[in-house]
Design a protein around this motif. Structure first.
Motif, PDB file in Angstrom:
ATOM      1  N   LYS A   1      29.894  35.687  34.850  1.00 60.35           N
ATOM      2  CA  LYS A   1      30.702  34.868  35.762  1.00 60.35           C
ATOM      3  C   LYS A   1      31.638  33.962  34.957  1.00 60.35           C
ATOM      4  CE  LYS A   1      30.170  32.158  39.933  1.00 60.35           C
ATOM      5  NZ  LYS A   1      29.383  31.182  40.654  1.00 60.35           N
ATOM      6  N   ARG A   2      31.089  33.337  33.920  1.00 59.05           N
ATOM      7  CA  ARG A   2      31.901  32.461  33.056  1.00 59.05           C
ATOM      8  C   ARG A   2      32.989  33.259  32.332  1.00 59.05           C
ATOM      9  NH1 ARG A   2      30.980  30.095  27.655  1.00 59.05           N
ATOM     10  NH2 ARG A   2      28.845  30.884  27.537  1.00 59.05           N
ATOM     11  N   ALA A   3      32.620  34.469  31.863  1.00 55.07           N
ATOM     12  CA  ALA A   3      33.582  35.320  31.152  1.00 55.07           C
ATOM     13  C   ALA A   3      34.727  35.748  32.073  1.00 55.07           C
ATOM     14  CB  ALA A   3      32.871  36.548  30.596  1.00 55.07           C
ATOM     15  N   TYR A   4      34.400  36.093  33.316  1.00 56.53           N
ATOM     16  CA  TYR A   4      35.439  36.512  34.262  1.00 56.53           C
ATOM     17  C   TYR A   4      36.353  35.339  34.627  1.00 56.53           C
ATOM     18  CZ  TYR A   4      34.220  41.402  35.138  1.00 56.53           C
ATOM     19  OH  TYR A   4      34.055  42.761  35.016  1.00 56.53           O
ATOM     20  N   GLU A   5      35.784  34.168  34.766  1.00 55.44           N
ATOM     21  CA  GLU A   5      36.612  32.972  35.042  1.00 55.44           C
ATOM     22  C   GLU A   5      37.594  32.743  33.896  1.00 55.44           C
ATOM     23  OE1 GLU A   5      33.667  29.976  35.708  1.00 55.44           O
ATOM     24  OE2 GLU A   5      33.281  30.635  37.785  1.00 55.44           O
ATOM     25  N   GLU A   6      37.106  32.929  32.670  1.00 54.94           N
ATOM     26  CA  GLU A   6      37.975  32.767  31.499  1.00 54.94           C
ATOM     27  C   GLU A   6      39.019  33.883  31.439  1.00 54.94           C
ATOM     28  OE1 GLU A   6      37.622  31.757  26.769  1.00 54.94           O
ATOM     29  OE2 GLU A   6      36.159  31.038  28.213  1.00 54.94           O
ATOM     30  N   ALA A   7      38.611  35.092  31.802  1.00 57.76           N
ATOM     31  CA  ALA A   7      39.546  36.227  31.799  1.00 57.76           C
ATOM     32  C   ALA A   7      40.705  35.979  32.758  1.00 57.76           C
ATOM     33  CB  ALA A   7      38.816  37.515  32.182  1.00 57.76           C
ATOM     34  N   VAL A   8      40.415  35.425  33.922  1.00 56.80           N
ATOM     35  CA  VAL A   8      41.472  35.112  34.894  1.00 56.80           C
ATOM     36  C   VAL A   8      42.378  34.017  34.345  1.00 56.80           C
ATOM     37  CG1 VAL A   8      41.923  34.140  37.199  1.00 56.80           C
ATOM     38  CG2 VAL A   8      40.164  35.904  36.905  1.00 56.80           C
ATOM     39  N   LYS A   9      41.761  32.997  33.764  1.00 57.36           N
ATOM     40  CA  LYS A   9      42.529  31.871  33.203  1.00 57.36           C
ATOM     41  C   LYS A   9      43.438  32.331  32.055  1.00 57.36           C
ATOM     42  CE  LYS A   9      40.835  28.662  30.451  1.00 57.36           C
ATOM     43  NZ  LYS A   9      39.792  27.758  29.955  1.00 57.36           N
ATOM     44  N   GLU A  10      42.896  33.240  31.215  1.00 58.83           N
ATOM     45  CA  GLU A  10      43.650  33.726  30.044  1.00 58.83           C
ATOM     46  C   GLU A  10      44.525  34.938  30.371  1.00 58.83           C
ATOM     47  OE1 GLU A  10      43.783  32.311  27.069  1.00 58.83           O
ATOM     48  OE2 GLU A  10      42.387  30.707  27.633  1.00 58.83           O
ATOM     49  N   LYS A  11      44.540  35.318  31.662  1.00 58.77           N
ATOM     50  CA  LYS A  11      45.398  36.408  32.142  1.00 58.77           C
ATOM     51  C   LYS A  11      45.093  37.770  31.506  1.00 58.77           C
ATOM     52  CE  LYS A  11      49.224  33.724  34.036  1.00 58.77           C
ATOM     53  NZ  LYS A  11      48.330  32.750  34.593  1.00 58.77           N
TER      54      LYS A  11
ATOM     55  N   THR B   1      33.163  47.701  27.873  1.00 54.94           N
ATOM     56  CA  THR B   1      33.482  47.943  29.282  1.00 54.94           C
ATOM     57  C   THR B   1      34.826  47.324  29.624  1.00 54.94           C
ATOM     58  OG1 THR B   1      32.543  47.807  31.518  1.00 54.94           O
ATOM     59  CG2 THR B   1      32.269  45.867  30.111  1.00 54.94           C
ATOM     60  N   ASN B   2      35.346  47.675  30.794  1.00 56.13           N
ATOM     61  CA  ASN B   2      36.576  47.059  31.293  1.00 56.13           C
ATOM     62  C   ASN B   2      36.216  45.883  32.203  1.00 56.13           C
ATOM     63  OD1 ASN B   2      37.752  49.319  30.053  1.00 56.13           O
ATOM     64  ND2 ASN B   2      39.359  49.428  31.577  1.00 56.13           N
ATOM     65  N   PHE B   3      37.232  45.255  32.764  1.00 50.46           N
ATOM     66  CA  PHE B   3      37.020  44.203  33.761  1.00 50.46           C
ATOM     67  C   PHE B   3      37.064  44.850  35.143  1.00 50.46           C
ATOM     68  CE2 PHE B   3      38.399  41.948  30.015  1.00 50.46           C
ATOM     69  CZ  PHE B   3      37.588  40.827  30.011  1.00 50.46           C
TER      70      PHE B   3
END
Length: 349
Positions: free
Chosen positions: A326-336, A303-305
């Protein structure tokens, strides 16, 4: 779960205006549900997670150029017309959205193209922005459809603020798109290149193709806190015997059965039998999947974000677990990581 559980802040710069230069070189976040681990890869590394006789379920719908611009009779005001679905081939009736809607009333006529050879008359109001149009065109049905294609443009999502470019016609379409009827691309599939599909095929991975014509209902905002009260728009769905056999063989042999995208997942979950097998279907689905939900067919998902508070994010949360997503999305934002249609991808195993 409530609507407010699915909100998060997304910086504007993480919204993808363009795809990766090569389809399979977008970034890939791999979520292992059992181990609760997160890995960072490239999309082409996805081949490492599949073995012989595993199954990828692909949505082969094809996007048509659904956005037209016309001029209102007398005033000449420019009106955007977004084609949603054809209601009657013979009478050339279509469900559409118009913008600005306040200017468009029953009986109004809209003229399209430099020569005004295509005209549409408004014959009904369906929603605040929705209208039913009857197209008037001197020519056969085939010529009429060709004219729509010539005048229409690729329906990029509204959150992509730039103008449509010629390249979007090809890049906002999966390479396995066949059956025209979608007004938005099944975006998880956009990451596959011909080369990557060939490598998967050589490895012995099986492809099951389903057709779900993505409508705008998939992206309609959820406006009720109680998710059970949200109503999805219906989308056309077809799963044939060949796809059913491939998927059910994968289930029987305890293989990895992977839905490529939320639309493929909705399709198969709509057509599931009481014994947990896939059935043929030729109809419509308005299935809305949100936590908690027991999935019957797929044990893997690409899937996409997705946007905050979207039905797509809710489905992914139901599949991977809300806290893990939720944890994955937080990491996705942090890792751009890049979000939305042209953004990066996630593999959930």
């Amino acid at each position: 779960m409530k609507l407010s559980h699915f909100g998060f802040n997304l910086p504007d710069e993480l919204l993808a205006e363009y795809p990766a230069e090569n389809r399979d070189e977008s970034r890939l976040m791999v979520l292992d549900r059992k181990k609760q681990t997160i890995e960072h890869k490239m999309f082409k590394d996805i081949i490492d997670y599949f073995d012989e006789d595993d199954v990828l379920i692909l949505n082969n719908t094809k996007v048509f150029p659904a956005r037209l611009y016309g001029n209102k009779e007398k005033t000449g005001a420019r009106i955007e017309v977004f084609l949603l679905r054809e209601l009657n081939e013979e009478q050339r009736l279509w469900d559409v959205l118009v913008d600005p809607a306040r200017k468009i009333r029953i009986g109004n006529k809209l003229y399209f193209g430099d020569d005004d050879t295509l005209v549409a008359e408004v014959i009904d109001n369906t929603t605040s922005r929705g209208r039913t149009l009857r197209f008037l065109y001197d020519g056969s049905y085939r010529e009429f459809r060709l004219k729509l294609t010539q005048l229409g443009e690729t329906p990029l999502p509204k959150y992509i603020k730039r103008g449509v470019e010629a390249e979007d016609e090809e890049r906002y379409q999966t390479i396995f798109a066949k059956n025209e009827g979608a007004v938005a691309a099944p975006t998880a599939g956009l990451h596959f290149s011909k080369h990557l599909l060939k490598r998967l095929e050589i490895k012995g991975v099986n492809f099951a193709e389903v057709t779900l014509h993505v409508g705008l209902g998939t992206f309609n905002p959820v406006e009720v806190e109680d998710l059970s009260k949200h109503k999805m728009d219906s989308e056309e769905l077809k799963i044939d015997e060949k796809a059913v056999n491939i998927v059910n063989t994968g289930i029987k042999n305890k293989k990895r059965v992977c839905a490529v995208g939320t639309t493929a997942m909705r399709a198969i979950e709509t057509a599931v039998s009481s014994s947990g097998k896939l059935n043929e279907i030729d109809g419509w689905t308005n299935k809305f999947i949100f936590p908690p939900y027991d999935f019957s067919i797929a044990n893997c998902m690409i899937t996409n974000f997705h946007t905050p508070k979207s039905t797509l994010l809710m489905m992914v949360s139901a599949f991977a677990g809300h806290d893990f997503i939720k944890r994955a999305y937080e990491e996705a934002v942090k890792e751009k990581y890049k979000f939305y249609s042209y953004g990066d991808a996630m593999l959930i195993i």
